[in-house]
Design a protein around this motif. Structure first.
Motif, PDB file in Angstrom:
ATOM      1  N   SER A   7       0.811  -1.222   0.000  1.00  0.00           N
ATOM      2  CA  SER A   7       0.000   0.000   0.000  1.00  0.00           C
ATOM      3  C   SER A   7       0.845   1.273   0.000  1.00  0.00           C
ATOM      4  O   SER A   7       0.439   2.291  -0.569  1.00  0.00           O
ATOM      5  N   ALA A  12       0.321   3.915  -2.987  1.00  0.00           N
ATOM      6  CA  ALA A  12      -0.225   5.241  -2.678  1.00  0.00           C
ATOM      7  C   ALA A  12       0.695   6.340  -3.196  1.00  0.00           C
ATOM      8  O   ALA A  12       0.227   7.397  -3.633  1.00  0.00           O
ATOM      9  N   LYS A  71      -0.474   9.405  -5.990  1.00  0.00           N
ATOM     10  CA  LYS A  71      -0.373  10.845  -5.747  1.00  0.00           C
ATOM     11  C   LYS A  71       0.630  11.537  -6.665  1.00  0.00           C
ATOM     12  O   LYS A  71       0.791  12.755  -6.603  1.00  0.00           O
ATOM     13  N   LYS A 117      -9.452   1.110   5.500  1.00  0.00           N
ATOM     14  CA  LYS A 117      -8.943   2.435   5.131  1.00  0.00           C
ATOM     15  C   LYS A 117      -7.678   2.246   4.304  1.00  0.00           C
ATOM     16  O   LYS A 117      -6.636   1.870   4.812  1.00  0.00           O
ATOM     17  N   PRO A 136      -4.980   4.027   1.522  1.00  0.00           N
ATOM     18  CA  PRO A 136      -4.564   5.371   1.101  1.00  0.00           C
ATOM     19  C   PRO A 136      -4.632   5.600  -0.408  1.00  0.00           C
ATOM     20  O   PRO A 136      -4.023   6.526  -0.921  1.00  0.00           O
ATOM     21  N   TYR A 137      -5.356   4.775  -1.121  1.00  0.00           N
ATOM     22  CA  TYR A 137      -5.550   4.967  -2.563  1.00  0.00           C
ATOM     23  C   TYR A 137      -6.806   4.224  -2.980  1.00  0.00           C
ATOM     24  O   TYR A 137      -7.266   3.315  -2.296  1.00  0.00           O
ATOM     25  N   ASP A 140      -7.838   5.962  -8.863  1.00  0.00           N
ATOM     26  CA  ASP A 140      -6.574   6.691  -8.725  1.00  0.00           C
ATOM     27  C   ASP A 140      -5.532   6.275  -9.745  1.00  0.00           C
ATOM     28  O   ASP A 140      -4.400   6.785  -9.717  1.00  0.00           O
TER      29      ASP A 140
END
Length: 328
Positions: free
Chosen positions: A78, A82, A86, A111, A113-114, A119
């Motif tokens: 992850s 992620a 970004k 949860k 992060p992407y 994305d």
């Protein structure tokens, strides 16, 4: 004099007009003008890393710019994934993802992060692979039933290693625990490399991982394969029976590798990368090397990859639910 000025002005206007009418060279047409970063969200030395480095070197030749590999492991892939989500969508950052980053994590982590779909810009499905169940080289069990009999007698002595919570390695082990009825403890590592080191040293009893990651240690006799996880035997390990052949009729699990870019990366760029990847994998030396490390080349473009993810994410959810796997 006035006539001269009129003619001069007319010539300037015509020149400006011609220049403005000339087609502009877009950033996509000039790409790549500098090195490309390939993020591998797992540690160096693992199966994803081995595959990624080989492809990066070969694709660099055709693209005319180096592809620099950057390992960013953590949280089942992850962390590095992620990072790519970004990144600026200009074609200079790409991700070598996997069934962990884009199949399992979206259904295992509450949860993340992407967003595995929104994305990213899909580039290509690269290959699929089978998994192998391996024990230390001198482990007393030589097949699945011997392993089950031995470990059932004292399961606390026989933990299984994985390359991290939520990885395919973790789920393969959790699925085995569920279907075999042997309550082996799970020891997650940051990547498969330290887990494999502890397996070779006998500090853990078993590890499930892709054949790509374990091939070298298997050939050296440092670890012993006792089962593979596909519907059929692996051509790389033809003497190793499948789980199904050895009594676990419903056990089947495997992984895949994908190439992704940040969302909104221009289609012209992702198409160029896909075409270069396809060309590289079609080369006999690359194809044969992929097969030798346990990867089954299966290059498919962006549209097919979207369809693949749409079916694979629900499939992994079924496996997660069946195995009862949780992020510790």
């Amino acid at each position: 004099m006035q006539n001269y000025l009129r003619i001069a002005s007319l010539m300037v206007a015509m020149t400006v007009g011609a220049l403005s009418a000339a087609p502009a060279v877009s950033a996509e047409q000039k790409w790549p003008e500098r090195p490309i970063r390939m993020v591998i969200p797992f540690a160096a030395g693992g199966g994803t890393d081995v595959l990624g480095r080989m492809l990066a070197q070969k694709m660099s030749e055709g693209l005319g710019q180096p592809i620099v590999v950057e390992n960013k492991p953590g949280a089942g892939g992850s962390v590095g994934t992620a990072d790519v989500a970004k990144a600026t969508p200009d074609g200079y950052t790409i991700l070598l993802g996997s069934s962990s980053t884009h199949g399992i994590n979206p259904v295992l982590y509450s949860k993340l992060p992407y967003d595995a779909i929104n994305d990213f810009e899909p580039i290509a499905l690269i290959a699929t692979n089978k998994f192998v169940m391996a024990v230390p080289g001198k482990f007393p069990a030589n097949n699945l039933q011997e392993f089950i009999t031995l470990t059932k007698a004292d399961p606390e002595k026989y933990p299984y290693a994985s390359s991290g919570n939520g990885t395919t390695s973790h789920l393969a082990g959790a699925l085995f625990v569920k279907q075999s009825g042997v309550p082996l403890a799970h020891i997650p590592y940051k990547s498969n490399v330290p887990g494999l080191n502890d397996l070779m040293a006998g500090r853990v009893a078993v590890m499930f991982d892709n054949i790509t990651a374990m091939q070298g240690q298997i050939q050296a006799g440092m670890v012993k394969p006792i089962a593979t996880t596909g519907e059929t035997r692996s051509p790389i390990l033809p003497d190793v029976p499948t789980m199904k052949e050895q009594g676990l009729q419903d056990y089947q699990i495997g992984g895949w590798f994908v190439l992704m870019a940040p969302a909104k990366t221009p289609k012209a760029i992702t198409q160029r990368i896909y075409e270069e990847l396809k060309k590289v994998v079609s080369q006999k030396d690359v194809h044969d090397r992929m097969v030798a490390i346990g990867a089954d080349p299966q290059v498919e473009g962006p549209d097919d990859l979207r369809k693949h993810l749409a079916t694979e994410i629900p499939r992994w959810k079924e496996i997660v639910d069946l195995a009862g796997a949780k992020v510790d």
